[in-house]
Design an enzyme around this catalytic site. Structure first.
Site, PDB file in Angstrom:
ATOM      1  N   ARG A 171       0.818  -1.212   0.000  1.00 40.40           N
ATOM      2  CA  ARG A 171       0.000   0.000   0.000  1.00 40.40           C
ATOM      3  C   ARG A 171       0.851   1.261   0.000  1.00 40.40           C
ATOM      4  O   ARG A 171       0.336   2.364  -0.096  1.00 40.40           O
ATOM      5  CB  ARG A 171      -0.914   0.017   1.224  1.00 40.40           C
ATOM      6  CG  ARG A 171      -1.947  -1.101   1.249  1.00 40.40           C
ATOM      7  CD  ARG A 171      -3.039  -0.798   2.256  1.00 40.40           C
ATOM      8  NE  ARG A 171      -2.524  -0.699   3.604  1.00 40.40           N
ATOM      9  CZ  ARG A 171      -2.493  -1.705   4.465  1.00 40.40           C
ATOM     10  NH1 ARG A 171      -2.947  -2.883   4.108  1.00 40.40           N
ATOM     11  NH2 ARG A 171      -2.035  -1.535   5.684  1.00 40.40           N
ATOM     12  N   ARG A 175       7.483   6.771  -5.653  1.00 37.94           N
ATOM     13  CA  ARG A 175       7.196   7.574  -6.842  1.00 37.94           C
ATOM     14  C   ARG A 175       8.487   8.163  -7.388  1.00 37.94           C
ATOM     15  O   ARG A 175       9.270   8.726  -6.619  1.00 37.94           O
ATOM     16  CB  ARG A 175       6.213   8.699  -6.486  1.00 37.94           C
ATOM     17  CG  ARG A 175       4.875   8.177  -6.037  1.00 37.94           C
ATOM     18  CD  ARG A 175       3.956   9.294  -5.597  1.00 37.94           C
ATOM     19  NE  ARG A 175       2.683   8.759  -5.133  1.00 37.94           N
ATOM     20  CZ  ARG A 175       1.890   9.373  -4.263  1.00 37.94           C
ATOM     21  NH1 ARG A 175       2.240  10.549  -3.765  1.00 37.94           N
ATOM     22  NH2 ARG A 175       0.753   8.826  -3.886  1.00 37.94           N
ATOM     23  N   ARG A 247      -4.502  -3.513  17.847  1.00 33.90           N
ATOM     24  CA  ARG A 247      -3.622  -2.463  18.357  1.00 33.90           C
ATOM     25  C   ARG A 247      -4.504  -1.275  18.723  1.00 33.90           C
ATOM     26  O   ARG A 247      -5.515  -1.004  18.066  1.00 33.90           O
ATOM     27  CB  ARG A 247      -2.594  -2.039  17.313  1.00 33.90           C
ATOM     28  CG  ARG A 247      -1.678  -3.145  16.856  1.00 33.90           C
ATOM     29  CD  ARG A 247      -0.709  -3.578  17.941  1.00 33.90           C
ATOM     30  NE  ARG A 247       0.344  -2.581  18.167  1.00 33.90           N
ATOM     31  CZ  ARG A 247       1.286  -2.694  19.093  1.00 33.90           C
ATOM     32  NH1 ARG A 247       1.292  -3.740  19.908  1.00 33.90           N
ATOM     33  NH2 ARG A 247       2.211  -1.777  19.233  1.00 33.90           N
ATOM     34  N   ARG A 277       4.091   9.247  15.504  1.00 34.81           N
ATOM     35  CA  ARG A 277       3.924  10.487  14.757  1.00 34.81           C
ATOM     36  C   ARG A 277       3.349  11.565  15.655  1.00 34.81           C
ATOM     37  O   ARG A 277       2.847  11.281  16.747  1.00 34.81           O
ATOM     38  CB  ARG A 277       3.012  10.268  13.551  1.00 34.81           C
ATOM     39  CG  ARG A 277       1.587   9.833  13.880  1.00 34.81           C
ATOM     40  CD  ARG A 277       0.784   9.566  12.615  1.00 34.81           C
ATOM     41  NE  ARG A 277      -0.607   9.225  12.897  1.00 34.81           N
ATOM     42  CZ  ARG A 277      -1.542   9.046  11.970  1.00 34.81           C
ATOM     43  NH1 ARG A 277      -1.237   9.178  10.690  1.00 34.81           N
ATOM     44  NH2 ARG A 277      -2.788   8.734  12.298  1.00 34.81           N
ATOM     45  N   GLU A 298       1.340  10.369  19.129  1.00 38.12           N
ATOM     46  CA  GLU A 298       0.577   9.135  18.957  1.00 38.12           C
ATOM     47  C   GLU A 298       1.441   7.922  19.304  1.00 38.12           C
ATOM     48  O   GLU A 298       2.524   7.753  18.737  1.00 38.12           O
ATOM     49  CB  GLU A 298       0.096   9.053  17.511  1.00 38.12           C
ATOM     50  CG  GLU A 298      -1.040   8.106  17.256  1.00 38.12           C
ATOM     51  CD  GLU A 298      -1.634   8.308  15.874  1.00 38.12           C
ATOM     52  OE1 GLU A 298      -1.549   7.353  15.073  1.00 38.12           O
ATOM     53  OE2 GLU A 298      -2.160   9.406  15.587  1.00 38.12           O
ATOM     54  N   TYR A 346      -9.680  -3.725   8.605  1.00 33.17           N
ATOM     55  CA  TYR A 346      -9.332  -2.312   8.527  1.00 33.17           C
ATOM     56  C   TYR A 346     -10.038  -1.709   7.325  1.00 33.17           C
ATOM     57  O   TYR A 346      -9.872  -2.183   6.193  1.00 33.17           O
ATOM     58  CB  TYR A 346      -7.818  -2.106   8.405  1.00 33.17           C
ATOM     59  CG  TYR A 346      -7.465  -0.642   8.312  1.00 33.17           C
ATOM     60  CD1 TYR A 346      -7.411   0.133   9.466  1.00 33.17           C
ATOM     61  CD2 TYR A 346      -7.255  -0.026   7.082  1.00 33.17           C
ATOM     62  CE1 TYR A 346      -7.125   1.488   9.395  1.00 33.17           C
ATOM     63  CE2 TYR A 346      -6.972   1.328   7.003  1.00 33.17           C
ATOM     64  CZ  TYR A 346      -6.908   2.082   8.153  1.00 33.17           C
ATOM     65  OH  TYR A 346      -6.641   3.425   8.088  1.00 33.17           O
ATOM     66  N   ASP A 348     -11.111   1.981   5.267  1.00 33.16           N
ATOM     67  CA  ASP A 348     -11.132   3.428   5.106  1.00 33.16           C
ATOM     68  C   ASP A 348     -12.587   3.901   5.140  1.00 33.16           C
ATOM     69  O   ASP A 348     -13.525   3.126   4.933  1.00 33.16           O
ATOM     70  CB  ASP A 348     -10.473   3.837   3.793  1.00 33.16           C
ATOM     71  CG  ASP A 348      -8.953   3.732   3.851  1.00 33.16           C
ATOM     72  OD1 ASP A 348      -8.389   3.910   4.950  1.00 33.16           O
ATOM     73  OD2 ASP A 348      -8.333   3.458   2.800  1.00 33.16           O
TER      74      ASP A 348
END
Length: 381
Positions: A171, A175, A247, A277, A298, A346, A348
């Site tokens: 995922r 680039r 988690r 983060r 976090e 999971y 989105d």
């Protein structure tokens, strides 16, 4: 029909609205004091910043119907997620792109040069990556893996990257241009007044009753014709076979006068930094202006019984336990399991909404045709 929905997040709200519009009587219960689930947003009283209370949620999708659906309840402002990461005393751009590569190696390569260079760094002896680490080594080589992925992954999942499936890394693109937009979907944005207002508007229908601070028990479903359950799948069965692994996240909130980090998301790729983060929430609403700032450090850890489950682990032992609960669910009468927790996947936000819309249609068709509504409209395994 009288229908009970457990959970006032995206799944419950969208299904509830669709079925209410079709003339059914909808009751939605949620154990929390607010709607929206983990998408809940609220204005910080001190700074005026719109805060993503359970961590940031960025809307991105290629699904035009879903995009039109959310925009029918809330104005979405343009937003591009541009993630930075601190590693080796430098700040880099993610996902790995041409600027990241040139900065990291102190080079000025063109796209074709960088592509050939990264292929030289990669471990080409790995022809069939079996785990996260092998995939990374084959993908970008040891240097970029160590700097950006290894420590972050250990902190996020609490295990060695050699114990995680290779598919996780697929995922994360590399680039060979200067595009630093984290997502590649056609439609990307943020709700102008937050997700909670959007979900409140979805729920604003005369056929919907919402009961907050109400903990669901199976007995509550007995008077209803059907139950849609978006809580934890194992929780529906009172954890009879044991708990599925998750988690969870801890947030260390702090405020700052001014601009703390200059971006919404700053990752910390090194294992020596205990948090994964820092998110600075005013940058999630770039059309607003605030002097003060609200930030979250976090931390990821194993989920305990009283914690909020965030990320399903879905390793071998969890999948075996999941199979047991799926078998139990398929024999439970008049209940359909939906959403991230109900299907132990999971998801989105756009996928959650898509599945909720499809589930609503399946239910309405089953009522019309007399077919049996399945326990799962999308198989968890």
């Amino acid at each position: 029909m009288n229908i009970l929905l457990v959970g006032a997040g995206l799944s419950g709200a969208v299904i509830g609205r669709k079925l209410a519009e079709a003339g059914h009587n909808i009751t939605i219960v949620d154990s929390r004091a607010h709607v929206g689930g983990n998408c809940h947003t609220e204005r910080d009283a001190e700074t005026g910043v719109m805060v993503h209370v359970y961590g940031p949620h960025i809307f991105h999708t290629d699904d035009e119907e879903v995009w039109d659906y959310v925009n029918s309840f809330e104005t979405f402002q343009p937003y591009k997620n541009r993630v930075k990461t601190t590693s080796r005393d430098q700040v880099f751009s993610l996902p790995i792109n041409l600027h990241t590569i040139n900065q990291f190696y102190n080079r000025t390569m063109r796209p074709d040069e960088a592509r050939a260079f990264i292929e030289q760094q990669a471990d080409t002896s790995i022809t069939d990556p079996q785990n996260f680490e092998e995939q990374a080594m084959r993908f970008v080589g040891a240097d970029l893996y160590e700097a950006f992925f290894k420590g972050y992954t250990i902190k996020q999942w609490g295990v060695s990257p050699t114990e995680l499936p290779a598919a996780i890394l697929k995922r994360l693109p590399v680039r060979f241009n200067y595009d630093d937009n984290y997502f590649f979907h056609r439609f990307q944005g943020m709700p102008e007044n937050g997700y909670t207002q959007m979900i409140e508007r979805i729920l604003d229908h005369p056929g919907i009753t919402v009961q907050l601070e109400t903990r669901f028990t199976r007995e509550m479903g007995e008077p209803y014709d059907h139950v849609f359950y978006s809580g934890p799948l194992d929780g529906y069965f009172d954890y009879e076979r044991g708990r599925l692994g998750y988690r969870t996240l801890d947030f260390e909130r702090f405020t700052y006068e001014g601009d703390y980090q200059g971006c919404a998301v700053m990752n910390y790729g090194e294992e020596s930094v205990p948090y994964t983060r820092i998110t600075e929430h005013k940058h999630f609403s770039p059309w607003e202006s605030h002097e003060g700032s609200v930030c979250y450090r976090e931390f990821s850890r194993a989920c305990e019984p009283d914690d909020i489950p965030y990320y399903p682990i879905r390793q071998v032992k969890e999948k075996a336990l999941l199979a047991d609960y799926v078998a139990m669910a398929e024999t439970a009468p008049d209940v359909t399991f939906v959403g991230r927790l109900g299907t132990y996947r999971y998801l989105d936000m756009d996928v959650t909404i898509r599945e909720a819309l499809d589930t609503s249609r399946t239910f309405l068709e089953s009522v019309e045709t007399g077919a049996t509504m399945p326990a799962f409209c999308v198989a968890p395994l």
